[in-house]
Design a protein around this motif. Structure first.
Motif, PDB file in Angstrom:
ATOM      1  N   ASP A 165      -2.007   3.530  -9.558  1.00  0.00           N
ATOM      2  CA  ASP A 165      -1.624   4.191  -8.303  1.00  0.00           C
ATOM      3  C   ASP A 165      -0.155   4.594  -8.340  1.00  0.00           C
ATOM      4  O   ASP A 165       0.211   5.708  -7.953  1.00  0.00           O
ATOM      5  CB  ASP A 165      -1.849   3.261  -7.111  1.00  0.00           C
ATOM      6  CG  ASP A 165      -3.306   2.900  -6.902  1.00  0.00           C
ATOM      7  OD1 ASP A 165      -4.162   3.749  -7.159  1.00  0.00           O
ATOM      8  OD2 ASP A 165      -3.565   1.753  -6.482  1.00  0.00           O
ATOM      9  N   LEU A 166       0.698   3.692  -8.796  1.00  0.00           N
ATOM     10  CA  LEU A 166       2.138   3.965  -8.843  1.00  0.00           C
ATOM     11  C   LEU A 166       2.473   5.048  -9.851  1.00  0.00           C
ATOM     12  O   LEU A 166       3.289   5.937  -9.580  1.00  0.00           O
ATOM     13  CB  LEU A 166       2.891   2.682  -9.172  1.00  0.00           C
ATOM     14  CG  LEU A 166       3.081   1.724  -7.995  1.00  0.00           C
ATOM     15  CD1 LEU A 166       3.343   0.320  -8.489  1.00  0.00           C
ATOM     16  CD2 LEU A 166       4.218   2.206  -7.110  1.00  0.00           C
ATOM     17  N   LEU A 167       1.859   4.987 -11.013  1.00  0.00           N
ATOM     18  CA  LEU A 167       2.162   5.967 -12.050  1.00  0.00           C
ATOM     19  C   LEU A 167       1.817   7.390 -11.617  1.00  0.00           C
ATOM     20  O   LEU A 167       2.499   8.345 -11.993  1.00  0.00           O
ATOM     21  CB  LEU A 167       1.398   5.623 -13.332  1.00  0.00           C
ATOM     22  CG  LEU A 167       1.876   4.375 -14.084  1.00  0.00           C
ATOM     23  CD1 LEU A 167       0.807   3.906 -15.056  1.00  0.00           C
ATOM     24  CD2 LEU A 167       3.180   4.642 -14.809  1.00  0.00           C
ATOM     25  N   LEU A 168       0.788   7.534 -10.796  1.00  0.00           N
ATOM     26  CA  LEU A 168       0.292   8.861 -10.434  1.00  0.00           C
ATOM     27  C   LEU A 168       0.738   9.319  -9.049  1.00  0.00           C
ATOM     28  O   LEU A 168       0.333  10.378  -8.587  1.00  0.00           O
ATOM     29  CB  LEU A 168      -1.235   8.872 -10.499  1.00  0.00           C
ATOM     30  CG  LEU A 168      -1.850   8.583 -11.865  1.00  0.00           C
ATOM     31  CD1 LEU A 168      -3.367   8.445 -11.757  1.00  0.00           C
ATOM     32  CD2 LEU A 168      -1.487   9.677 -12.868  1.00  0.00           C
ATOM     33  N   ARG A 210       0.837  -1.196   0.000  1.00  0.00           N
ATOM     34  CA  ARG A 210       0.000   0.000   0.000  1.00  0.00           C
ATOM     35  C   ARG A 210       0.870   1.244   0.000  1.00  0.00           C
ATOM     36  O   ARG A 210       1.737   1.414   0.868  1.00  0.00           O
ATOM     37  CB  ARG A 210      -0.896   0.046   1.240  1.00  0.00           C
ATOM     38  CG  ARG A 210      -1.892  -1.082   1.358  1.00  0.00           C
ATOM     39  CD  ARG A 210      -2.712  -0.925   2.619  1.00  0.00           C
ATOM     40  NE  ARG A 210      -3.569   0.239   2.532  1.00  0.00           N
ATOM     41  CZ  ARG A 210      -4.906   0.182   2.555  1.00  0.00           C
ATOM     42  NH1 ARG A 210      -5.527  -0.971   2.652  1.00  0.00           N
ATOM     43  NH2 ARG A 210      -5.616   1.283   2.466  1.00  0.00           N
ATOM     44  N   LEU A 211       0.613   2.133  -0.954  1.00  0.00           N
ATOM     45  CA  LEU A 211       1.356   3.385  -1.004  1.00  0.00           C
ATOM     46  C   LEU A 211       0.974   4.293   0.159  1.00  0.00           C
ATOM     47  O   LEU A 211       1.825   4.974   0.736  1.00  0.00           O
ATOM     48  CB  LEU A 211       1.099   4.103  -2.330  1.00  0.00           C
ATOM     49  CG  LEU A 211       1.570   3.389  -3.594  1.00  0.00           C
ATOM     50  CD1 LEU A 211       1.225   4.225  -4.821  1.00  0.00           C
ATOM     51  CD2 LEU A 211       3.066   3.103  -3.547  1.00  0.00           C
ATOM     52  N   ASP A 212      -0.314   4.295   0.519  1.00  0.00           N
ATOM     53  CA  ASP A 212      -0.794   5.280   1.488  1.00  0.00           C
ATOM     54  C   ASP A 212      -0.515   4.904   2.932  1.00  0.00           C
ATOM     55  O   ASP A 212      -0.779   5.698   3.834  1.00  0.00           O
ATOM     56  CB  ASP A 212      -2.297   5.533   1.301  1.00  0.00           C
ATOM     57  CG  ASP A 212      -3.136   4.274   1.476  1.00  0.00           C
ATOM     58  OD1 ASP A 212      -2.568   3.167   1.516  1.00  0.00           O
ATOM     59  OD2 ASP A 212      -4.370   4.402   1.586  1.00  0.00           O
ATOM     60  N   THR A 213      -0.001   3.723   3.205  1.00  0.00           N
ATOM     61  CA  THR A 213       0.383   3.364   4.574  1.00  0.00           C
ATOM     62  C   THR A 213       1.831   2.895   4.614  1.00  0.00           C
ATOM     63  O   THR A 213       2.680   3.506   5.260  1.00  0.00           O
ATOM     64  CB  THR A 213      -0.537   2.273   5.148  1.00  0.00           C
ATOM     65  OG1 THR A 213      -0.569   1.150   4.243  1.00  0.00           O
ATOM     66  CG2 THR A 213      -1.939   2.788   5.349  1.00  0.00           C
ATOM     67  N   ALA A 269       5.541  11.834  -1.613  1.00  0.00           N
ATOM     68  CA  ALA A 269       5.231  11.472  -0.232  1.00  0.00           C
ATOM     69  C   ALA A 269       4.989   9.986  -0.046  1.00  0.00           C
ATOM     70  O   ALA A 269       5.076   9.475   1.077  1.00  0.00           O
ATOM     71  CB  ALA A 269       4.011  12.256   0.249  1.00  0.00           C
ATOM     72  N   VAL A 270       4.683   9.265  -1.132  1.00  0.00           N
ATOM     73  CA  VAL A 270       4.383   7.831  -1.028  1.00  0.00           C
ATOM     74  C   VAL A 270       5.208   7.009  -2.016  1.00  0.00           C
ATOM     75  O   VAL A 270       4.915   5.837  -2.251  1.00  0.00           O
ATOM     76  CB  VAL A 270       2.877   7.563  -1.257  1.00  0.00           C
ATOM     77  CG1 VAL A 270       2.039   8.282  -0.223  1.00  0.00           C
ATOM     78  CG2 VAL A 270       2.441   7.976  -2.663  1.00  0.00           C
ATOM     79  N   LEU A 298       4.317   2.642   2.168  1.00  0.00           N
ATOM     80  CA  LEU A 298       5.355   3.439   1.509  1.00  0.00           C
ATOM     81  C   LEU A 298       5.398   4.860   2.054  1.00  0.00           C
ATOM     82  O   LEU A 298       6.482   5.442   2.199  1.00  0.00           O
ATOM     83  CB  LEU A 298       5.169   3.416  -0.007  1.00  0.00           C
ATOM     84  CG  LEU A 298       5.758   2.175  -0.715  1.00  0.00           C
ATOM     85  CD1 LEU A 298       7.255   2.062  -0.445  1.00  0.00           C
ATOM     86  CD2 LEU A 298       5.075   0.880  -0.321  1.00  0.00           C
ATOM     87  N   GLU A 299       4.243   5.428   2.380  1.00  0.00           N
ATOM     88  CA  GLU A 299       4.253   6.738   3.035  1.00  0.00           C
ATOM     89  C   GLU A 299       4.940   6.627   4.395  1.00  0.00           C
ATOM     90  O   GLU A 299       5.682   7.528   4.814  1.00  0.00           O
ATOM     91  CB  GLU A 299       2.839   7.265   3.206  1.00  0.00           C
ATOM     92  CG  GLU A 299       2.782   8.662   3.806  1.00  0.00           C
ATOM     93  CD  GLU A 299       1.379   9.222   3.897  1.00  0.00           C
ATOM     94  OE1 GLU A 299       1.218  10.297   4.523  1.00  0.00           O
ATOM     95  OE2 GLU A 299       0.439   8.596   3.359  1.00  0.00           O
ATOM     96  N   GLY A 300       4.713   5.516   5.081  1.00  0.00           N
ATOM     97  CA  GLY A 300       5.398   5.292   6.350  1.00  0.00           C
ATOM     98  C   GLY A 300       6.894   5.178   6.186  1.00  0.00           C
ATOM     99  O   GLY A 300       7.670   5.668   7.016  1.00  0.00           O
ATOM    100  N   ALA A 301       7.343   4.513   5.114  1.00  0.00           N
ATOM    101  CA  ALA A 301       8.778   4.414   4.849  1.00  0.00           C
ATOM    102  C   ALA A 301       9.380   5.798   4.650  1.00  0.00           C
ATOM    103  O   ALA A 301      10.443   6.118   5.200  1.00  0.00           O
ATOM    104  CB  ALA A 301       9.021   3.540   3.619  1.00  0.00           C
TER     105      ALA A 301
END
Length: 359
Positions: free
Chosen positions: A257-260, A230-233, A264-265, A235-238
């Protein structure tokens, strides 16, 4: 504590000349969507993690699911053939309980809007879990539970309206199941917030950095790698924790999701699944080719014509095409515009028509 020092500040992917199991000393792993989905293992996950341990990489399992105590998580992993021990598991409930224990006197009553995982870890941290306002709680903690009732949400709303400090284990809006996303703790927190007229005072789990720092502390890690779907938890956490991140395509986040995605994520590495730990990753940077910003990975190349992405060469590996597409798209995103990625998504679907992530 330092990361692998590979995170890029540009729109590119920095890559790793060495397999990730040797470039990093710890994998901080999300569970749902990475190691398992519901009760079942992600295909190949147990073998990939066993090989990572053999290669010398430590493993930590970090979950925003506050409903289960760490031993239940360990038992689940062992049933799936994944070696795991209690100290390997970091739950958002543990982080929330530690936050409260640092702020409250020992023995303080805390209203639990959640399940067993929260109650057990509160006791382990010297606090007293209670279930109603009649027990005079001095704080509220809320975490996911599949057995959440209206009455418990109503009691939480009453406590929050009374002004008690309120910590949420996490704000994930969805919870992965074999049948697709279901309402997560963020949705339940939203119900209490709507009734009480305010948001939580603090959040313990991802994307806050506490869980990642706790995992690194337990393992004395100097080169941790966050692995999530998940990007919003994850990867953003990373990013928040200052750690490099590997996104795998076995869970929630998709190619679009990845392309856009914003900085921050944004991940450091892309992989289909946990086998990505065992390979090198190509560096991909945007280049000026014939007046167009172009990104190349393997046999794939994608150019940004203004805000429109054009597939110059699709290549024969969808992951290379996704890497090239991301780097080209991120140059547009970083300029404050929204790229048209329909051509890349069509090419990905042609290469892997049955892949759920290729959309």
């Amino acid at each position: 504590m330092t990361s692998g020092a590979l995170r890029t500040t540009s729109a590119g992917l920095p890559g790793s000349a060495d397999p990730l199991v040797t470039a990093y000393d710890l994998a901080v792993l999300d569970l749902d969507g990475v190691v398992y989905v519901g009760p079942d293992a992600v295909p190949g996950a147990a073998d990939a993690l066993a090989r990572a341990r053999t290669a010398g990489m430590a493993l930590a399992f970090v979950t925003n699911n506050a409903s289960r105590p760490p031993q239940a998580v360990v038992d689940h992993l062992v049933r799936l053939g994944v070696e795991a021990h209690l100290d390997d598991v970091v739950t958002s409930a543990q982080v929330a309980a530690r936050m409260l224990a640092d702020r409250l006197p020992a023995g303080s009553p805390v209203l639990v809007v959640g399940g067993e995982g929260l109650r057990i870890t509160l006791v382990e941290n010297g606090l007293r879990p209670v279930g109603t306002m009649d027990d005079a709680p001095v704080a509220v903690v809320q975490g996911f539970s599949p057995d959440m009732t209206w009455r418990l949400l109503a009691e939480g709303s009453r406590a929050v309206r009374a002004g008690l400090p309120w910590i949420a284990s996490n704000l994930d809006m969805t919870f992965p199941t074999p049948h697709g996303p279901a309402p997560g703790n963020g949705a339940l927190v939203g119900a209490v917030a709507a009734a009480a007229g305010r948001r939580p005072d603090d959040v313990a789990g991802k994307p806050a950095p506490g869980s990642f720092h706790e995992a690194a502390r337990r393992n004395s890690s100097t080169r941790p790698l966050v692995v999530g779907d998940r990007l919003d938890t994850d990867l953003e956490g990373a990013v928040n924790a200052g750690m490099d991140g590997l996104v795998v395509l076995t869970g929630v986040s998709t190619a679009s999701d990845l392309l856009l995605c914003s900085r921050a994520v944004r991940p450091t590495h892309l992989g289909r699944d946990l086998d990505a730990l065992h390979v090198a990753h190509p560096a991909v940077d945007p280049q000026d080719v014939d007046g167009r910003t172009t990104a190349t990975s393997g046999g794939a190349a994608v150019a940004a014509d203004g805000d429109v992405l054009s597939v110059v060469r699709p290549g024969d590996d969808a992951l290379d095409l996704l890497r090239a597409g991301c780097v080209a798209a991120w140059t547009v995103v970083d300029a404050g515009r929204t790229p048209d990625v329909t051509g890349v998504l069509a090419a990905l679907a042609a290469l892997e028509p049955d892949a759920a992530w290729a959309r």
